[in-house]
Design a protein around this motif. Structure first.
Motif, PDB file in Angstrom:
ATOM      1  N   GLY A 142     -43.032  41.986 -41.345  1.00 58.40           N
ATOM      2  CA  GLY A 142     -43.149  41.709 -39.659  1.00 58.40           C
ATOM      3  C   GLY A 142     -43.379  42.533 -38.920  1.00 58.40           C
ATOM      4  O   GLY A 142     -42.761  44.092 -40.303  1.00 58.40           O
ATOM      5  N   VAL A 143     -43.383  42.487 -37.782  1.00 58.90           N
ATOM      6  CA  VAL A 143     -44.140  43.929 -36.924  1.00 58.90           C
ATOM      7  C   VAL A 143     -42.142  43.529 -36.120  1.00 58.90           C
ATOM      8  O   VAL A 143     -42.314  42.403 -35.361  1.00 58.90           O
ATOM      9  N   TYR A 144     -41.882  44.335 -36.291  1.00 56.42           N
ATOM     10  CA  TYR A 144     -40.644  44.861 -34.934  1.00 56.42           C
ATOM     11  C   TYR A 144     -40.884  45.699 -33.575  1.00 56.42           C
ATOM     12  O   TYR A 144     -41.416  47.121 -33.856  1.00 56.42           O
ATOM     13  N   ALA A 145     -40.472  45.861 -32.890  1.00 62.79           N
ATOM     14  CA  ALA A 145     -40.800  45.600 -31.216  1.00 62.79           C
ATOM     15  C   ALA A 145     -39.935  46.747 -30.986  1.00 62.79           C
ATOM     16  O   ALA A 145     -38.632  45.794 -30.756  1.00 62.79           O
ATOM     17  N   PRO A 146     -38.894  47.842 -30.673  1.00 60.27           N
ATOM     18  CA  PRO A 146     -37.930  48.016 -30.246  1.00 60.27           C
ATOM     19  C   PRO A 146     -37.322  47.905 -28.735  1.00 60.27           C
ATOM     20  O   PRO A 146     -38.205  47.499 -27.717  1.00 60.27           O
ATOM     21  N   ASN A 147     -36.404  48.045 -28.722  1.00 59.90           N
ATOM     22  CA  ASN A 147     -35.657  47.645 -27.347  1.00 59.90           C
ATOM     23  C   ASN A 147     -36.778  49.251 -26.548  1.00 59.90           C
ATOM     24  O   ASN A 147     -36.741  49.786 -27.043  1.00 59.90           O
ATOM     25  N   ILE A 148     -36.656  48.566 -25.386  1.00 53.87           N
ATOM     26  CA  ILE A 148     -37.164  49.830 -24.269  1.00 53.87           C
ATOM     27  C   ILE A 148     -36.024  49.986 -23.389  1.00 53.87           C
ATOM     28  O   ILE A 148     -35.248  49.197 -22.321  1.00 53.87           O
ATOM     29  N   SER A 149     -36.546  50.992 -23.069  1.00 51.60           N
ATOM     30  CA  SER A 149     -35.305  51.273 -21.030  1.00 51.60           C
ATOM     31  C   SER A 149     -35.883  50.362 -20.160  1.00 51.60           C
ATOM     32  O   SER A 149     -36.655  49.941 -19.665  1.00 51.60           O
ATOM     33  N   LYS A 150     -35.137  50.512 -18.900  1.00 56.09           N
ATOM     34  CA  LYS A 150     -35.088  50.029 -17.766  1.00 56.09           C
ATOM     35  C   LYS A 150     -36.208  50.575 -16.235  1.00 56.09           C
ATOM     36  O   LYS A 150     -36.725  49.742 -16.251  1.00 56.09           O
ATOM     37  N   ALA A 151     -36.241  51.855 -17.915  1.00 53.71           N
ATOM     38  CA  ALA A 151     -38.501  52.517 -16.761  1.00 53.71           C
ATOM     39  C   ALA A 151     -39.178  51.296 -17.363  1.00 53.71           C
ATOM     40  O   ALA A 151     -40.117  51.917 -16.845  1.00 53.71           O
ATOM     41  N   PHE A 152     -38.998  50.914 -18.211  1.00 50.24           N
ATOM     42  CA  PHE A 152     -40.239  50.121 -18.494  1.00 50.24           C
ATOM     43  C   PHE A 152     -40.038  48.197 -18.663  1.00 50.24           C
ATOM     44  O   PHE A 152     -38.692  47.793 -18.605  1.00 50.24           O
ATOM     45  N   ASP A 153     -41.578  47.820 -18.287  1.00 44.21           N
ATOM     46  CA  ASP A 153     -41.377  46.294 -17.782  1.00 44.21           C
ATOM     47  C   ASP A 153     -42.416  45.845 -19.350  1.00 44.21           C
ATOM     48  O   ASP A 153     -43.429  45.967 -18.859  1.00 44.21           O
ATOM     49  N   GLY A 154     -42.301  44.481 -19.383  1.00 41.02           N
ATOM     50  CA  GLY A 154     -42.768  43.628 -20.312  1.00 41.02           C
ATOM     51  C   GLY A 154     -43.061  44.028 -21.674  1.00 41.02           C
ATOM     52  O   GLY A 154     -42.140  44.609 -21.868  1.00 41.02           O
ATOM     53  N   ALA A 155     -44.017  42.931 -22.662  1.00 37.58           N
ATOM     54  CA  ALA A 155     -44.081  42.448 -23.309  1.00 37.58           C
ATOM     55  C   ALA A 155     -44.965  43.291 -24.205  1.00 37.58           C
ATOM     56  O   ALA A 155     -46.413  44.210 -23.884  1.00 37.58           O
ATOM     57  N   TYR A 156     -45.079  43.544 -25.783  1.00 39.37           N
ATOM     58  CA  TYR A 156     -46.297  44.060 -26.641  1.00 39.37           C
ATOM     59  C   TYR A 156     -47.415  43.502 -27.110  1.00 39.37           C
ATOM     60  O   TYR A 156     -46.481  41.944 -27.157  1.00 39.37           O
ATOM     61  N   ASN A 157     -48.364  43.472 -27.401  1.00 41.98           N
ATOM     62  CA  ASN A 157     -49.565  42.314 -28.029  1.00 41.98           C
ATOM     63  C   ASN A 157     -49.846  43.273 -28.414  1.00 41.98           C
ATOM     64  O   ASN A 157     -50.688  44.232 -28.692  1.00 41.98           O
ATOM     65  N   PHE A 158     -49.853  42.586 -30.552  1.00 42.69           N
ATOM     66  CA  PHE A 158     -51.260  43.286 -31.112  1.00 42.69           C
ATOM     67  C   PHE A 158     -51.778  42.711 -31.908  1.00 42.69           C
ATOM     68  O   PHE A 158     -51.715  41.264 -32.090  1.00 42.69           O
ATOM     69  N   LYS A 159     -52.502  43.088 -32.950  1.00 41.19           N
ATOM     70  CA  LYS A 159     -53.527  42.454 -34.282  1.00 41.19           C
ATOM     71  C   LYS A 159     -52.850  42.944 -34.834  1.00 41.19           C
ATOM     72  O   LYS A 159     -52.705  43.985 -35.345  1.00 41.19           O
ATOM     73  N   ILE A 160     -52.347  42.157 -36.096  1.00 41.97           N
ATOM     74  CA  ILE A 160     -52.426  42.454 -37.750  1.00 41.97           C
ATOM     75  C   ILE A 160     -53.903  41.639 -38.730  1.00 41.97           C
ATOM     76  O   ILE A 160     -53.772  40.546 -37.927  1.00 41.97           O
ATOM     77  N   ALA A 161     -53.815  42.301 -39.526  1.00 35.11           N
ATOM     78  CA  ALA A 161     -54.958  42.125 -40.609  1.00 35.11           C
ATOM     79  C   ALA A 161     -54.590  42.251 -41.604  1.00 35.11           C
ATOM     80  O   ALA A 161     -54.480  43.038 -42.807  1.00 35.11           O
ATOM     81  N   ALA A 162     -54.674  41.381 -42.752  1.00 31.96           N
ATOM     82  CA  ALA A 162     -55.062  41.483 -44.375  1.00 31.96           C
ATOM     83  C   ALA A 162     -55.739  41.141 -44.942  1.00 31.96           C
ATOM     84  O   ALA A 162     -56.842  40.547 -44.604  1.00 31.96           O
ATOM     85  N   SER A 163     -56.328  42.239 -46.042  1.00 32.12           N
ATOM     86  CA  SER A 163     -56.889  41.940 -46.768  1.00 32.12           C
ATOM     87  C   SER A 163     -57.722  42.562 -48.826  1.00 32.12           C
ATOM     88  O   SER A 163     -56.637  43.499 -48.156  1.00 32.12           O
ATOM     89  N   THR A 164     -58.312  42.280 -49.243  1.00 31.82           N
ATOM     90  CA  THR A 164     -58.187  41.784 -50.528  1.00 31.82           C
ATOM     91  C   THR A 164     -59.250  43.251 -50.628  1.00 31.82           C
ATOM     92  O   THR A 164     -59.939  43.359 -51.572  1.00 31.82           O
ATOM     93  N   ASP A 165     -60.126  43.454 -49.871  1.00 33.01           N
ATOM     94  CA  ASP A 165     -61.049  43.970 -49.844  1.00 33.01           C
ATOM     95  C   ASP A 165     -61.522  45.647 -49.323  1.00 33.01           C
ATOM     96  O   ASP A 165     -61.791  46.570 -49.979  1.00 33.01           O
ATOM     97  N   ALA A 166     -60.201  45.855 -48.069  1.00 30.50           N
ATOM     98  CA  ALA A 166     -60.469  46.929 -47.167  1.00 30.50           C
ATOM     99  C   ALA A 166     -59.943  46.765 -46.217  1.00 30.50           C
ATOM    100  O   ALA A 166     -59.404  45.667 -45.530  1.00 30.50           O
ATOM    101  N   PHE A 167     -59.612  47.932 -45.233  1.00 34.37           N
ATOM    102  CA  PHE A 167     -58.494  47.572 -44.472  1.00 34.37           C
ATOM    103  C   PHE A 167     -59.706  47.372 -43.035  1.00 34.37           C
ATOM    104  O   PHE A 167     -60.984  47.513 -42.827  1.00 34.37           O
ATOM    105  N   PHE A 168     -59.245  46.608 -41.850  1.00 35.36           N
ATOM    106  CA  PHE A 168     -59.831  45.568 -41.017  1.00 35.36           C
ATOM    107  C   PHE A 168     -60.080  46.572 -39.730  1.00 35.36           C
ATOM    108  O   PHE A 168     -60.826  46.791 -39.042  1.00 35.36           O
TER     109      PHE A 168
END
Length: 644
Positions: free
Chosen positions: A234-260
């Motif tokens: 699970g990737v959780y985005a915390p609540n943000i204050s009124k000083a900020f606006d917008g959402a998060y964008n991220f990329k996630i990868a799983a591997s049985t060989d090495a870190f992506f």
């Protein structure tokens, strides 16, 4: 009811078919092959297909409604789908995703024995060897009931455990509505990992004992552990204050060989700040190899393995993203590449300049602000050879940031590099915007040094360099050593390393104080009164600099004293070279002391030498012992150049 001719023929066909089916089941016993029977009948075929089968099906029918097939060559991403709201990850494939503050995005990944790309390769090799062994001992195993061969046992033991590598990068984050009114940065994302079937939705509300919490660090998270079976993320985005606006964008990868995607938190940065002027900066990597193999060197010199990002410290847009490759691509003020293309503000190339004369990659940034502090971040796209989804380590690798600054806006110090004769020179030199561009400035200094070397070369030609060893001037040094030492010394003294006059470092020597700056401004009387009115402070070391370039007041990083001592040690005494010693007349305005590690340099360059830079954490330095020197101040009339 009377049937039509067509209906009569249809009815007769149906009745005949039913009679044939009934007769077949009466006279013959139909039999369907089970997986266990295929093993007994076609063992070699199944081994080649690498299909797992249960050792004993018991009395359960394979047609039982509760039967669920499990085929090891295929993961759940092929034979089934993730539950609604959960995204299934594929090995070595980065998945981009948006997450709104206060919510969690869920993912799943199934780790199965031998599922990694590297394991599949080794599995094929071991299987081919194991099949040959089983073919030779099949009869003995059937009679004596022996265990499988040793190689097969090793393979099975290894398949019981598998390391899973999970990496994630924040590519976009909420932005401050009014940046000038807040000193806060957007909070970091958090990753939760669970292997428990009772916690398939890991996050901030799940039981802490059934999951692992991984905080993002500067927009990146890395976590690896040994497991087998289903993994829930699970990737959780915390609540943000009124000083900020917008959402998060991220990329996630799983591997049985090495870190992506990876980042490096080591204490020392992998990037070296060579020098800067008012609008640009020159940075360089450490040696990319320690090998002196010419074939390998040529191969490395034909590559450009790294990219680089730069950011003014007053701009906080990359705060929280300094370890995220995609975040730096999106937010960094200056990037070596944008959309895979090199930008006009950054030029990069390979060089052997500096310690070891080994391959390095250099970056020159232009268009910077004067009198500003920056951070530089070295990065690598992929694993040095390839990059992209589906490849082991195909993401980005980000190194620790380093600091550098630009000079003032007087414009009387400018970077020159790629000189033909003084090829180890790459730093700021006394300049004047009215003199010409950097190419013309570099040619002026380089041509003068080359002409002075010609005079020296004529004097060296009079030495019996090829005489028998018993007749040479030294058994420890030869004429080649002398020529190298003279060139190193010559380029350092004829091409001064320039610093702002406002720099108050004690090791700097004021020059050309009697002149005005290129913009017409002059030093005030209070400033002039701080320094002795001598020829060393009122003019440059080389008079041509003041008459031709006319840089105005600047301060010089003096040449290192050991350059002079090495010259005296390497050349014949008949050439008359000698050096001043500390305390002698002229020494303080002519040479600087090269501080060694532990002398409190704080990254400062206290004297100039070929290939020098502001920070060299692992540079080899050859010093000269004072006890081996016995020289006095003298002029070298034969060569036509003083060593002061």
């Amino acid at each position: 009811m009377q049937l039509s001719p067509l209906q009569s023929r249809l009815a007769a066909s149906v009745i005949a078919s039913c009679l044939l089916i009934a007769l077949y089941f009466t006279l013959f016993s139909p039999h369907f092959a089970l997986a266990i029977e295929l093993k007994e009948t076609y063992p070699v075929l199944l081994d080649e297909l690498d299909i797992d089968y249960p050792p004993d099906l018991g009395a359960r029918s394979p047609l039982d409604p509760t039967y669920e097939p499990e085929f090891s060559p295929f993961d759940r991403g092929i034979i089934g789908r993730a539950p609604a709201g959960v995204t299934a990850l594929t090995n070595n494939e980065a998945m981009p995703m948006n997450v709104v503050p206060g919510t969690t995005q869920l993912f799943t990944f199934t780790v199965r024995p031998g599922s990694g790309r590297r394991d599949q390769e080794s599995k094929v090799e071991l299987r081919s060897e194991g099949n040959a062994t089983r073919g030779q001992s099949a009869g003995a195993e059937a009679v004596e009931g022996t265990i499988p061969d040793e190689e097969q046992q090793k393979l099975e033991r290894r398949q019981t455990q598998k390391t899973l590598y999970i990496s994630a990068n924040t590519c976009e984050q909420p932005e401050a509505i009014e940046p000038s009114k807040t000193s806060l940065d957007p909070p970091q994302l958090t990753m939760f990992v669970s292997t428990s079937s009772s916690n398939q939705s890991p996050g901030p509300l799940a039981k802490s004992g059934e999951q692992v919490r991984v905080e993002f660090v500067e927009g990146a998270a890395m976590y690896n552990f040994t497991t087998i079976g289903d993994v829930y993320i699970g990737v959780y985005a915390p609540n943000i204050s009124k000083a900020f606006d917008g959402a998060y964008n991220f990329k996630i990868a799983a591997s049985t060989d090495a870190f992506f995607d990876t980042y490096d938190m080591q204490e020392d940065a992998d990037l070296i700040w060579v020098d800067s002027d008012a609008q640009g900066a020159l940075l360089i990597t450490h040696n990319l190899t320690e090998s002196t193999d010419p074939v390998l060197e040529a191969q490395i010199m034909g590559t450009q393995p790294y990219v680089m990002f730069a950011q003014n410290k007053n701009d906080r847009s990359v705060n929280g993203l300094k370890f995220s490759y995609c975040g730096l691509q999106n937010y960094a003020q200056i990037a070596a590449t944008k959309n895979g293309q090199f930008t006009s503000m950054v030029s990069t190339g390979m060089t052997k300049r500096g310690p070891g004369h080994l391959p390095k990659q250099q970056f020159y940034f232009s268009g910077l602000n004067s009198s500003a502090n920056y951070i530089g971040i070295l990065a690598q796209d992929g694993n040095a050879s390839v990059s992209g989804n589906g490849l082991v380590g195909g993401g980005g690798h980000v190194f620790r940031a380093m600091n550098f600054s630009t000079k003032s806006d007087h414009g009387n110090c400018a970077i020159v590099l790629n000189l033909k004769f003084c090829d180890q020179v790459a730093y700021s030199v006394p300049s004047n915007p009215n003199f010409g561009n950097a190419t013309k400035l570099a040619q002026f200094y380089d041509d003068y040094a080359a002409s002075m070397y010609d005079n020296f070369n004529k004097s060296l030609a009079q030495i019996a360099c090829e005489a028998p060893s018993t007749q040479r001037y030294s058994l420890a040094r030869n004429c080649s050593d002398c020529a190298v030492a003279y060139k190193d010394w010559l380029c350092s003294v004829t091409i001064p390393r320039c610093e702002d006059f406002s720099n108050d470092a004690a090791y700097l020597q004021p020059r050309a104080m009697a002149q005005s700056f290129p913009d017409g401004e002059r030093l005030d009387e209070v400033t002039i009164a701080k320094y002795p009115a001598t020829a060393a402070t009122n003019s440059s070391r080389n008079p041509l600099i003041d008459s031709v370039v006319q840089p105005g007041p600047y301060k010089e990083v003096l040449p290192c004293e050991d350059l002079c001592y090495n010259l005296v040690q390497s050349c014949p005494s008949a050439m008359g070279f000698s050096c001043p010693r500390p305390g002698d007349i002229g020494f303080q305005a002519s040479y600087g002391h090269r501080k060694q590690a532990g002398e409190g340099t704080n990254g400062e360059l206290t004297c100039n030498y070929p290939g020098s830079a502001h920070v060299f954490s692992a540079a080899r330095r050859v010093g000269v012992e004072w006890g081996s020197m016995s020289v006095a101040v003298a002029a070298v009339i034969a060569v036509g150049f003083f060593l002061l």
